[in-house]
Design an enzyme around this catalytic site. Sequence first.
Site, PDB file in Angstrom:
ATOM      1  N   ASP A  39       1.046  -1.287   0.046  1.00 33.12           N
ATOM      2  CA  ASP A  39      -0.104   0.104   0.217  1.00 33.12           C
ATOM      3  C   ASP A  39       1.078   1.468  -0.004  1.00 33.12           C
ATOM      4  O   ASP A  39       1.845   1.487   0.358  1.00 33.12           O
ATOM      5  CB  ASP A  39      -0.805   0.214   1.307  1.00 33.12           C
ATOM      6  CG  ASP A  39      -0.690  -0.891   2.751  1.00 33.12           C
ATOM      7  OD1 ASP A  39       0.765  -0.262   2.172  1.00 33.12           O
ATOM      8  OD2 ASP A  39      -0.797  -0.800   3.521  1.00 33.12           O
TER       9      ASP A  39
ATOM     10  N   GLU B  63      -9.376  -1.505   4.890  1.00 27.46           N
ATOM     11  CA  GLU B  63     -10.399  -1.290   6.414  1.00 27.46           C
ATOM     12  C   GLU B  63     -11.420  -1.960   6.382  1.00 27.46           C
ATOM     13  O   GLU B  63     -11.864  -2.764   5.354  1.00 27.46           O
ATOM     14  CB  GLU B  63     -10.347   0.271   6.243  1.00 27.46           C
ATOM     15  CG  GLU B  63      -9.318   1.233   6.306  1.00 27.46           C
ATOM     16  CD  GLU B  63      -8.582   1.286   8.045  1.00 27.46           C
ATOM     17  OE1 GLU B  63      -8.872   0.466   8.311  1.00 27.46           O
ATOM     18  OE2 GLU B  63      -8.554   2.189   8.027  1.00 27.46           O
TER      19      GLU B  63
ATOM     20  N   HIS C   1      -7.465  -4.201   9.316  1.00 26.10           N
ATOM     21  CA  HIS C   1      -7.195  -4.337   8.760  1.00 26.10           C
ATOM     22  C   HIS C   1      -5.564  -5.013   8.234  1.00 26.10           C
ATOM     23  O   HIS C   1      -5.475  -5.234   8.839  1.00 26.10           O
ATOM     24  CB  HIS C   1      -6.635  -2.459   8.012  1.00 26.10           C
ATOM     25  CG  HIS C   1      -6.027  -2.593   8.743  1.00 26.10           C
ATOM     26  ND1 HIS C   1      -6.000  -1.155   9.918  1.00 26.10           N
ATOM     27  CD2 HIS C   1      -4.961  -1.537   8.298  1.00 26.10           C
ATOM     28  CE1 HIS C   1      -4.809  -0.756   9.678  1.00 26.10           C
ATOM     29  NE2 HIS C   1      -3.847  -1.257   8.819  1.00 26.10           N
TER      30      HIS C   1
HETATM   31  C1  GLP Z   1      -0.673  -0.201   8.380  1.00 18.51           C
HETATM   32  C2  GLP Z   1       0.419  -0.943   6.885  1.00 18.51           C
HETATM   33  C3  GLP Z   1      -0.596  -2.492   7.538  1.00 18.51           C
HETATM   34  C4  GLP Z   1       0.104  -2.500   8.537  1.00 18.51           C
HETATM   35  C5  GLP Z   1      -0.460  -1.789   9.387  1.00 18.51           C
HETATM   36  C6  GLP Z   1      -0.236  -2.516  11.372  1.00 18.51           C
HETATM   37  O1  GLP Z   1      -1.826   0.193   8.439  1.00 18.51           O
HETATM   38  N1  GLP Z   1      -0.509  -0.312   6.165  1.00 18.51           N
HETATM   39  O2  GLP Z   1       0.223  -2.559   6.808  1.00 18.51           O
HETATM   40  O3  GLP Z   1       0.166  -4.094   8.975  1.00 18.51           O
HETATM   41  O4  GLP Z   1       0.100  -0.601  10.237  1.00 18.51           O
HETATM   42  O5  GLP Z   1       1.130  -1.577  11.523  1.00 18.51           O
HETATM   43  P1  GLP Z   1       2.571  -2.172  12.623  1.00 18.51           P
HETATM   44  O6  GLP Z   1       2.486  -3.240  12.138  1.00 18.51           O
HETATM   45  O7  GLP Z   1       3.638  -0.722  12.683  1.00 18.51           O
HETATM   46  O8  GLP Z   1       1.115  -1.818  13.808  1.00 18.51           O
END
Ligand code: GLP
Length: 259
Positions: free
Chosen positions: A66, A142, A137
């Site tokens: 993304d 979402e 998500h």
């Molecule tokens: C963002 C990314 C996701 C990720 C999520 C969780 O929203 N787009 O791909 O899985 O954050 O982030 P973290 O791994 O920092 O908890």
Amino acid sequence: MAEIVIVREAAVAGALVADEIVRLIRDKPDAVLGLATGSTPLPVYEALRPRLEGMDVSRVRGFALDEYVGLDPAHPESYRSVITREVVEPLGLDPALIRTPDGSPEGIERHGEEYEASIREAGGIDLQILGIGTDGHIGFNEPGSSFASLTRVKTLTEQTRRDNARFFDSIDDVPMHCITQGLGTILRARHLVLLAFGAGKADAVAGAVEGPVTASLPGSAIQLHPHATVVVDEAAASKLAHADYYRYAYDNKPAWQGL
Ligand code: GLP
């Protein structure tokens, strides 16, 4: 059912997944990796670094999940910059072979289809690394995202913008829109590896692994995939009803199966 691997700490998860990626690249030097951002995959990238030293990674290809819409790609928090800094440079990958969705507003309505076409031309993603948001998500899909969705523009939830505000000066600087691989795109990858660490992810993990398959918890899409592996620490596993069985199954796993 996905295979659930419960590990002591994130570093152990990083090593396990890195070993699997190394095996993949040995078998297929032009392997296509699905790369995730966020803090969760960092132990994988760290563990990969020493393992890839001396290996030929010049043909390894990659697709990020993304990107934010409207954030200058040169901004340190654009996913293009994050992937370059945390994956491409430390692992010595060829930047020309690593793609992120194009989040520039100009022509944004076509960028999703263009990204899908590049994934198809590469022959599809071999191994997709995934984190999971506190609202369940994956990528930036979402709650409510269609299981058939492909790469497209989405509006971020207030919760996700709050979660990600830590990377920016304030929540107001977190873009409102993103372009993300869809759940349908993710489900086409040949192997899904979802990681989660910490108690804050326990509900999302339990929902994704054991809850009903529902667009209300996009991570539950992994239950539809024939080869999904979930690697979690004890805290993230703490709400799994069948944790004992997962441990038992993993401890008694035939060695030939790999991850
Ligand atoms: C963002 C990314 C996701 C990720 C999520 C969780 O929203 N787009 O791909 O899985 O954050 O982030 P973290 O791994 O920092 O908890």
